[in-house]
Write a protein that holds these residues in place. Structure first.
Motif, PDB file in Angstrom:
ATOM      1  N   PRO A  36       0.807  -1.230   0.000  1.00  0.00           N
ATOM      2  CA  PRO A  36       0.000   0.000   0.000  1.00  0.00           C
ATOM      3  C   PRO A  36       0.832   1.268   0.000  1.00  0.00           C
ATOM      4  N   ARG A  37       0.385   2.237  -0.753  1.00  0.00           N
ATOM      5  CA  ARG A  37       1.013   3.551  -0.751  1.00  0.00           C
ATOM      6  C   ARG A  37       0.360   4.400   0.353  1.00  0.00           C
ATOM      7  N   ASN A  38      -0.773   4.982   0.050  1.00  0.00           N
ATOM      8  CA  ASN A  38      -1.463   5.819   1.041  1.00  0.00           C
ATOM      9  C   ASN A  38      -2.512   5.070   1.832  1.00  0.00           C
ATOM     10  N   ASP A  39      -2.682   3.788   1.539  1.00  0.00           N
ATOM     11  CA  ASP A  39      -3.630   2.981   2.303  1.00  0.00           C
ATOM     12  C   ASP A  39      -2.999   2.340   3.542  1.00  0.00           C
ATOM     13  N   ARG A  40      -1.787   2.717   3.863  1.00  0.00           N
ATOM     14  CA  ARG A  40      -1.172   2.178   5.082  1.00  0.00           C
ATOM     15  C   ARG A  40      -1.834   2.766   6.325  1.00  0.00           C
ATOM     16  N   PRO A  41      -2.085   1.933   7.344  1.00  0.00           N
ATOM     17  CA  PRO A  41      -2.604   2.477   8.603  1.00  0.00           C
ATOM     18  C   PRO A  41      -1.649   3.532   9.164  1.00  0.00           C
ATOM     19  N   ARG A  42      -2.185   4.466   9.924  1.00  0.00           N
ATOM     20  CA  ARG A  42      -1.384   5.572  10.456  1.00  0.00           C
ATOM     21  C   ARG A  42      -0.218   5.084  11.294  1.00  0.00           C
TER      22      ARG A  42
END
Length: 225
Positions: free
Chosen positions: A161-167
């Motif tokens: 994941p690019r921007n779908d990684r959990p915070r």
């Protein structure tokens, strides 16, 4: 003809084992211009559409993205992807189907100017007479939302994941990803995460924070918090 995505220059899971649970397999289609028929797997090509089934239209309000003026409703849906099971055997087709068709309305809708997709799973052998695929309308057609006819060259690839990684995962990897960038020039989002191009499955290549739609059928949504 086969197409191949170059191997990543580093071992992503070896350097960042925290990404392993988020690994996904997807299929890059590698579309190339051509003249596919309705019998072919394609991007933007004619569909194997039953002649006795009306071609779907979009009745929602939609807009000219250049002038933001409202366009007439009932726009024909545009053929985006047709995939035969024999060409992408790794794709989990529903039982009794061997043909995937994706269409969308190629005009802007709502606040985020997104197209509206429709998905059809079919048994190709059950289709008798084939109907014609409508030509695109010329009125206010946004650039890039109505693909030119292309043959596809499917290839299975691994994605992260690019921007779908959990915070919390973003925070945990930030310093190490910055160190990798400084040492090798490899930027995670550009070189190591999701694959580019038109794909089946995997992760979207977001250019902003993820904006996942809710599912009208199950009521589910998506969160990266």
């Amino acid at each position: 003809m086969s197409r191949h995505t170059p191997d990543r220059p580093v071992d992503v899971e070896g350097l960042f084992p925290e990404l392993l649970p988020f690994r996904r397999e997807s299929v890059r289609l590698h579309p190339r211009p051509g003249s596919p028929t309705c019998q072919d797997s394609s991007v933007g090509g004619p569909l194997l559409w039953p002649a006795d089934e009306p071609w779907p239209v979009c009745d929602a309000e939609h807009y000219d993205t250049d002038t933001t003026s409202r366009l007439e409703p009932a726009a024909p849906m545009a053929p985006i992807v047709q995939i035969r099971r024999a060409d992408v055997p790794s794709l989990p087709f529903p039982e009794g189907t061997d043909l995937l068709q994706v269409l969308w309305c190629p005009y802007a809708h709502g606040t985020y100017c997104h197209p509206l997709p429709q998905v059809y799973w079919r048994d190709a052998l059950a289709i008798g007479a084939v109907g014609a695929t409508p030509a695109p309308s010329a009125a206010g057609l946004p650039d890039g939302w109505y693909p030119a006819p292309c043959f596809v060259h499917p290839e299975q690839v691994t994605e992260y994941p690019r921007n779908d990684r959990p915070r919390d995962l973003r925070d945990a990897l930030e310093e190490r990803l910055e160190a990798l960038l400084a040492e090798t020039g490899l930027r995670y989002s550009s070189h190591l995460a999701d694959a580019p191009g038109i794909k089946l499955g995997g992760y979207p290549g977001w250019s902003q924070e993820p904006c996942w739609p809710d599912c009208e059928t199950c009521g589910g949504g998506w969160s990266t918090s």
